[in-house]
Scaffold this motif. Structure first.
Motif: not given
Length: 68
Positions: A6-7, A9-10, A13-16, A34
């Motif tokens: 999650r860290e 990915r965020e 700047g990407w969504s799941q 996640e």
């Protein structure tokens, strides 16, 4: 096993859904990883780490220590 998916990915700047698309898996798979409900296969863990430019052990932290 703890993960930092999650860290990173965020941070990208990407969504799941976007991460799932890039990896060829479902959004539900990303959510399960996640939230620690699913440990990815080795090939998926390698693809995830590679996508973020990391080593697998930087993305997935195993707190188990073998006794010697």
């Amino acid at each position: 096993m703890e993960n930092r998916v999650r860290e990173f990915r965020e941070g990208a700047g990407w969504s799941q859904g976007e991460l799932a698309r890039r990896l060829g898996v479902s959004r539900q798979t990303i959510n399960a990883v996640e939230t620690d409900k699913y440990d990815p296969s080795l090939p998926l863990a390698l693809r995830m780490a590679g996508l973020f430019g990391l080593e697998v052990r930087e993305l997935f932290i195993d707190h188990w220590v073998a006794e010697t």
